[in-house]
Design a protein around this motif. Sequence first.
Motif, PDB file in Angstrom:
ATOM      1  N   GLN A  37       0.831  -1.208   0.000  1.00 45.59           N
ATOM      2  CA  GLN A  37       0.000   0.000   0.000  1.00 45.59           C
ATOM      3  C   GLN A  37       0.868   1.262   0.000  1.00 45.59           C
ATOM      4  N   ALA A  38       1.933   1.255   0.784  1.00 47.01           N
ATOM      5  CA  ALA A  38       2.840   2.407   0.823  1.00 47.01           C
ATOM      6  C   ALA A  38       3.530   2.594  -0.524  1.00 47.01           C
ATOM      7  N   LYS A  39       3.973   1.491  -1.125  1.00 48.39           N
ATOM      8  CA  LYS A  39       4.627   1.586  -2.433  1.00 48.39           C
ATOM      9  C   LYS A  39       3.667   2.135  -3.483  1.00 48.39           C
ATOM     10  N   ALA A  40       2.415   1.702  -3.438  1.00 52.76           N
ATOM     11  CA  ALA A  40       1.422   2.201  -4.395  1.00 52.76           C
ATOM     12  C   ALA A  40       1.216   3.706  -4.229  1.00 52.76           C
ATOM     13  N   ALA A  41       1.214   4.180  -3.001  1.00 49.26           N
ATOM     14  CA  ALA A  41       1.038   5.612  -2.761  1.00 49.26           C
ATOM     15  C   ALA A  41       2.247   6.410  -3.265  1.00 49.26           C
ATOM     16  N   PHE A  42       3.455   5.899  -3.021  1.00 50.71           N
ATOM     17  CA  PHE A  42       4.660   6.611  -3.452  1.00 50.71           C
ATOM     18  C   PHE A  42       4.861   6.526  -4.967  1.00 50.71           C
ATOM     19  N   LYS A  43       4.383   5.455  -5.602  1.00 49.91           N
ATOM     20  CA  LYS A  43       4.534   5.321  -7.059  1.00 49.91           C
ATOM     21  C   LYS A  43       3.767   6.387  -7.819  1.00 49.91           C
ATOM     22  N   LYS A  44       2.770   6.988  -7.186  1.00 49.06           N
ATOM     23  CA  LYS A  44       2.010   8.053  -7.844  1.00 49.06           C
ATOM     24  C   LYS A  44       2.892   9.261  -8.138  1.00 49.06           C
ATOM     25  N   ALA A  45       3.962   9.434  -7.351  1.00 45.89           N
ATOM     26  CA  ALA A  45       4.862  10.571  -7.536  1.00 45.89           C
ATOM     27  C   ALA A  45       6.098  10.217  -8.345  1.00 45.89           C
ATOM     28  N   GLY A  46       6.278   8.940  -8.700  1.00 39.61           N
ATOM     29  CA  GLY A  46       7.432   8.537  -9.495  1.00 39.61           C
ATOM     30  C   GLY A  46       7.870   7.126  -9.173  1.00 39.61           C
ATOM     31  N   PRO A  47       8.802   6.586  -9.971  1.00 38.06           N
ATOM     32  CA  PRO A  47       9.242   5.198  -9.775  1.00 38.06           C
ATOM     33  C   PRO A  47      10.009   5.015  -8.458  1.00 38.06           C
ATOM     34  N   ILE A  48       9.920   3.803  -7.941  1.00 38.89           N
ATOM     35  CA  ILE A  48      10.571   3.438  -6.675  1.00 38.89           C
ATOM     36  C   ILE A  48      11.756   2.544  -6.977  1.00 38.89           C
ATOM     37  N   SER A  49      12.873   2.780  -6.280  1.00 39.88           N
ATOM     38  CA  SER A  49      14.053   1.945  -6.498  1.00 39.88           C
ATOM     39  C   SER A  49      14.282   0.946  -5.365  1.00 39.88           C
ATOM     40  N   GLY A  50      13.647   1.143  -4.220  1.00 45.61           N
ATOM     41  CA  GLY A  50      13.821   0.212  -3.115  1.00 45.61           C
ATOM     42  C   GLY A  50      12.806   0.455  -2.017  1.00 45.61           C
ATOM     43  N   SER A  51      12.602  -0.562  -1.168  1.00 43.41           N
ATOM     44  CA  SER A  51      11.667  -0.425  -0.058  1.00 43.41           C
ATOM     45  C   SER A  51      12.001  -1.447   1.016  1.00 43.41           C
ATOM     46  N   TRP A  52      11.553  -1.172   2.234  1.00 48.16           N
ATOM     47  CA  TRP A  52      11.738  -2.097   3.345  1.00 48.16           C
ATOM     48  C   TRP A  52      10.638  -1.847   4.370  1.00 48.16           C
ATOM     49  N   ILE A  53      10.412  -2.853   5.220  1.00 52.37           N
ATOM     50  CA  ILE A  53       9.462  -2.706   6.329  1.00 52.37           C
ATOM     51  C   ILE A  53       9.926  -3.578   7.480  1.00 52.37           C
ATOM     52  N   TYR A  70       3.739  -0.425  12.015  1.00 49.57           N
ATOM     53  CA  TYR A  70       4.888  -0.936  11.273  1.00 49.57           C
ATOM     54  C   TYR A  70       5.678   0.276  10.789  1.00 49.57           C
ATOM     55  N   ARG A  71       7.002   0.189  10.858  1.00 54.79           N
ATOM     56  CA  ARG A  71       7.870   1.228  10.304  1.00 54.79           C
ATOM     57  C   ARG A  71       8.495   0.684   9.032  1.00 54.79           C
ATOM     58  N   GLY A  72       8.613   1.549   8.045  1.00 55.85           N
ATOM     59  CA  GLY A  72       9.196   1.127   6.786  1.00 55.85           C
ATOM     60  C   GLY A  72       9.827   2.297   6.066  1.00 55.85           C
ATOM     61  N   GLY A  73      10.342   2.011   4.886  1.00 60.27           N
ATOM     62  CA  GLY A  73      10.987   3.053   4.105  1.00 60.27           C
ATOM     63  C   GLY A  73      10.877   2.808   2.619  1.00 60.27           C
ATOM     64  N   ILE A  74      10.979   3.884   1.881  1.00 64.83           N
ATOM     65  CA  ILE A  74      10.913   3.871   0.417  1.00 64.83           C
ATOM     66  C   ILE A  74      12.071   4.717  -0.095  1.00 64.83           C
ATOM     67  N   SER A  75      12.743   4.246  -1.135  1.00 62.86           N
ATOM     68  CA  SER A  75      13.765   5.070  -1.786  1.00 62.86           C
ATOM     69  C   SER A  75      13.445   5.152  -3.271  1.00 62.86           C
ATOM     70  N   ARG A  76      13.780   6.292  -3.835  1.00 65.89           N
ATOM     71  CA  ARG A  76      13.548   6.506  -5.270  1.00 65.89           C
ATOM     72  C   ARG A  76      14.565   7.508  -5.781  1.00 65.89           C
ATOM     73  N   THR A  77      14.764   7.482  -7.073  1.00 62.61           N
ATOM     74  CA  THR A  77      15.676   8.417  -7.721  1.00 62.61           C
ATOM     75  C   THR A  77      14.839   9.397  -8.524  1.00 62.61           C
ATOM     76  N   LEU A  78      14.996  10.663  -8.214  1.00 60.63           N
ATOM     77  CA  LEU A  78      14.249  11.708  -8.888  1.00 60.63           C
ATOM     78  C   LEU A  78      15.236  12.737  -9.423  1.00 60.63           C
ATOM     79  N   ASP A  79      15.276  12.909 -10.727  1.00 62.59           N
ATOM     80  CA  ASP A  79      16.208  13.834 -11.394  1.00 62.59           C
ATOM     81  C   ASP A  79      17.662  13.519 -11.033  1.00 62.59           C
ATOM     82  N   GLY A  80      17.990  12.240 -10.969  1.00 61.74           N
ATOM     83  CA  GLY A  80      19.352  11.806 -10.683  1.00 61.74           C
ATOM     84  C   GLY A  80      19.749  11.859  -9.221  1.00 61.74           C
ATOM     85  N   ALA A  81      18.872  12.315  -8.352  1.00 59.98           N
ATOM     86  CA  ALA A  81      19.177  12.406  -6.916  1.00 59.98           C
ATOM     87  C   ALA A  81      18.371  11.359  -6.152  1.00 59.98           C
ATOM     88  N   LEU A  82      19.028  10.691  -5.212  1.00 62.89           N
ATOM     89  CA  LEU A  82      18.373   9.679  -4.394  1.00 62.89           C
ATOM     90  C   LEU A  82      17.553  10.354  -3.296  1.00 62.89           C
TER      91      LEU A  82
END
Length: 103
Positions: A37-53, A70-82
């Motif tokens: 669910q978190a990944k789906a929400a973050f994908k609306k703003a751009g592609p995801i490169s990694g995730s954890w929970i 639950y605590r988790g995290g999402i990482s993505r690259t936007l305009d070449g910046a992580l």
Amino acid sequence: MNWKYFLVGVGTGLAGAYAVKEAVSRKDISPEYVLEQAKAAFKKAGPISGSWINMNPENYSRPPIEYKVYRGGISRTLDGALEQFEFVADAASGTILETNKLL
């Protein structure tokens, strides 16, 4: 047999059955579902490169309410910046309660 003791036994049995029913019905949502669910929400703003929970729920307080989360995290690259984000999600409903961008 004394009817008083019989009725106390029936009442105790019904109260115990109700308590067990409530305990069984309050299961937490799986952490995998919360992460999806978190990944789906973050994908609306751009592609995801990694995730954890974190697979184990923990206590979390937002006074005056206490949550199991639950605590988790999402990482993505936007305009070449992580970019990395941390999220906190309610273990009972899967609702994301808080997100923070990590520096």
